[in-house]
Every structure is written in structure tokens, then in C-alpha cells.
Design a protein around this motif. Structure first.
Motif, PDB file in Angstrom:
ATOM      1  N   ALA A 172      41.404  39.363  45.171  1.00 27.80           N
ATOM      2  CA  ALA A 172      40.993  40.155  44.183  1.00 27.80           C
ATOM      3  C   ALA A 172      42.077  41.597  44.237  1.00 27.80           C
ATOM      4  CB  ALA A 172      39.482  40.446  44.071  1.00 27.80           C
ATOM      5  N   ALA A 173      41.883  42.293  45.198  1.00 22.09           N
ATOM      6  CA  ALA A 173      42.651  43.467  45.182  1.00 22.09           C
ATOM      7  C   ALA A 173      44.148  43.468  45.071  1.00 22.09           C
ATOM      8  CB  ALA A 173      42.429  43.937  46.930  1.00 22.09           C
ATOM      9  N   ALA A 174      44.758  42.327  45.131  1.00 19.77           N
ATOM     10  CA  ALA A 174      46.208  42.190  44.835  1.00 19.77           C
ATOM     11  C   ALA A 174      46.483  42.223  43.154  1.00 19.77           C
ATOM     12  CB  ALA A 174      46.703  40.684  45.220  1.00 19.77           C
ATOM     13  N   LEU A 175      45.249  42.052  42.434  1.00 18.05           N
ATOM     14  CA  LEU A 175      45.114  42.056  40.891  1.00 18.05           C
ATOM     15  C   LEU A 175      44.622  43.516  40.795  1.00 18.05           C
ATOM     16  CD1 LEU A 175      43.625  38.622  40.298  1.00 18.05           C
ATOM     17  CD2 LEU A 175      46.032  39.506  39.770  1.00 18.05           C
ATOM     18  N   GLY A 176      44.195  44.301  41.539  1.00 19.48           N
ATOM     19  CA  GLY A 176      43.748  45.531  41.014  1.00 19.48           C
ATOM     20  C   GLY A 176      42.233  46.035  41.092  1.00 19.48           C
ATOM     21  N   PHE A 177      41.405  44.836  41.579  1.00 16.75           N
ATOM     22  CA  PHE A 177      40.012  45.016  41.844  1.00 16.75           C
ATOM     23  C   PHE A 177      39.614  46.042  42.797  1.00 16.75           C
ATOM     24  CE2 PHE A 177      40.121  41.064  39.682  1.00 16.75           C
ATOM     25  CZ  PHE A 177      39.186  40.529  38.991  1.00 16.75           C
ATOM     26  N   HIS A 178      38.634  46.713  42.436  1.00 13.17           N
ATOM     27  CA  HIS A 178      38.035  47.463  43.730  1.00 13.17           C
ATOM     28  C   HIS A 178      37.288  46.495  44.654  1.00 13.17           C
ATOM     29  CE1 HIS A 178      39.073  51.455  41.862  1.00 13.17           C
ATOM     30  NE2 HIS A 178      38.731  50.833  40.734  1.00 13.17           N
ATOM     31  N   THR A 179      37.172  46.499  45.836  1.00  8.39           N
ATOM     32  CA  THR A 179      36.599  45.487  46.598  1.00  8.39           C
ATOM     33  C   THR A 179      35.693  46.165  47.744  1.00  8.39           C
ATOM     34  OG1 THR A 179      38.500  45.519  48.103  1.00  8.39           O
ATOM     35  CG2 THR A 179      38.460  43.944  46.346  1.00  8.39           C
ATOM     36  N   VAL A 180      34.676  45.419  47.840  1.00  7.58           N
ATOM     37  CA  VAL A 180      33.542  45.758  49.047  1.00  7.58           C
ATOM     38  C   VAL A 180      33.267  44.441  49.958  1.00  7.58           C
ATOM     39  CG1 VAL A 180      31.361  46.525  49.686  1.00  7.58           C
ATOM     40  CG2 VAL A 180      32.768  47.625  47.806  1.00  7.58           C
TER      41      VAL A 180
END
Length: 195
Positions: A172-180
């Protein structure tokens, strides 16, 4: 508009209990909890919608299942994943009160999704529910994240994704999402700056 995208297992739900695993193991006559068990070996195909419940449990047992046995195994599986994390429910309520969007993205078989979605209190918080078994895609495939973005009509930067598996967060982060990352003991309210 900002969105929060939640996983289900180990985020909204807690881990199956020792009692749950024992009941499953008694019913199938095999170990269920270990990662190399047949329960887990065939789970990805079940999550992806490649196997229906009968096909999955036949694969787990290594032999055909009767209708009664299938109903019993499905009920035990639903029960195992029904224990809700009350802290996460409080966070969902807090987010809901802010007007931010809430969506769910879970690797979950269709039969399980229908049962848990119909009986749980948690679905009322979400305006969108995305299940791998319905989509034929599973995390961490980037296509499933792209599908969610298209359905929500937002860019990845507008979405915070909460999941318990690092490989899903990395995709997800690779697509630009913020992640937790949500693990046992995570103060989710603090991580999301709600506290």
C-alpha cells in the motif's frame, strides 16, 4: 475527504483463542493453528475466492466433507474470527464522529464475509466493505489496492491503511497510502492522532 481503510483479522477482530483452535482441531482431526497446517496451506486460495467452503474444507481434511460436517466446520471458523477488539471499535466510533470516510479491506472468503458481516456490530461503521473472496484479488497484490482507490474515487495520499501484516502495508505504501502497523498492544488512537 480523508479515508481510513481497515483490515479485519487481528485489527477489528482479535486472534482466535486456544479454545477456538482446539475445537477446530478436534473437528478436523488435524493441527489447525501452525502456519504449515492444512488450515493455513489452503487459506490463501479460499480467501481469493478460488475455493468455495466445501472445496476448502475438503482440501483441509484431504477427503470429502458431509453437509453436516461442512456446517460444523464453517460455524467453528466463524466463531474463531468473531472476537472483536473493543479498542478498535472505540477508534472506529471516534473516526466516524469526525466525518472521515471508513472502509474495510480484508482477505476473507466470501462465505465468512457474509456471515461475519451479517452478524457483527462493526459493519455499521463502514461505507464500503471490500473482501478478497468477492473481488478475486488478495493483499498484498497492488491491484486490490488500486481497485479500492478507484471505488473510493480518491488518491492514495488521502487514505490511511491499518493492517497487521507488514507486506500488505509495504504494498500500500508503494502506491502512496499512509500506513499504520497494528500489532498486539498498538495504541491505535495515538497512532492515528485521535487521542
Amino acid at each position: 475527504m480523508s479515508w481510513y481503510l481497515f483490515d479485519y483479522g487481528m485489527v477489528i477482530s482479535e486472534a482466535p483463542t486456544a479454545t477456538d483452535w482446539a475445537a477446530l482441531e478436534e473437528a478436523i482431526g488435524l493441527p489447525a493453528e501452525p502456519e504449515d497446517s492444512t488450515y493455513w496451506r489452503h487459506r490463501e486460495s479460499y480467501d481469493a475466492g478460488e475455493l468455495n467452503a466445501e472445496q476448502y474444507w475438503t482440501s483441509v481434511l484431504g477427503r470429502p466433507v458431509s453437509e453436516g460436517q461442512l456446517a460444523q466446520l464453517h460455524a467453528l471458523d466463524v466463531r474463531a474470527w468473531s472476537h472483536l477488539n473493543t479498542e478498535t471499535l472505540d477508534v472506529l466510533e471516534a473516526i466516524d464522529s469526525t466525518g472521515a470516510g471508513l472502509a474495510l479491506l480484508s482477505n476473507m472468503p466470501l462465505e465468512l464475509a457474509e456471515e461475519l458481516g451479517a452478524s457483527g456490530v462493526w459493519p455499521r461503521f463502514f461505507s464500503q466493505l471490500f473482501f478478497s473472496g468477492r473481488l478475486g484479488l488478495i493483499k498484498p497484490d497492488r491491484q486490490i489496492f488500486q481497485y479500492v482507490l478507484n471505488e473510493l474515487g480518491v488518491s492514495a495520499e488521502q487514505v490511511t491503511f491499518i493492517d497487521d501484516r507488514q507486506e500488505n502495508l509495504d504494498a500500500a505504501a508503494a502506491l502512496g497510502f499512509h500506513t499504520v502497523l497494528h500489532t498486539q498492544g498498538t495504541d491505535l488512537a495515538a497512532e492515528l492522532k485521535l487521542a
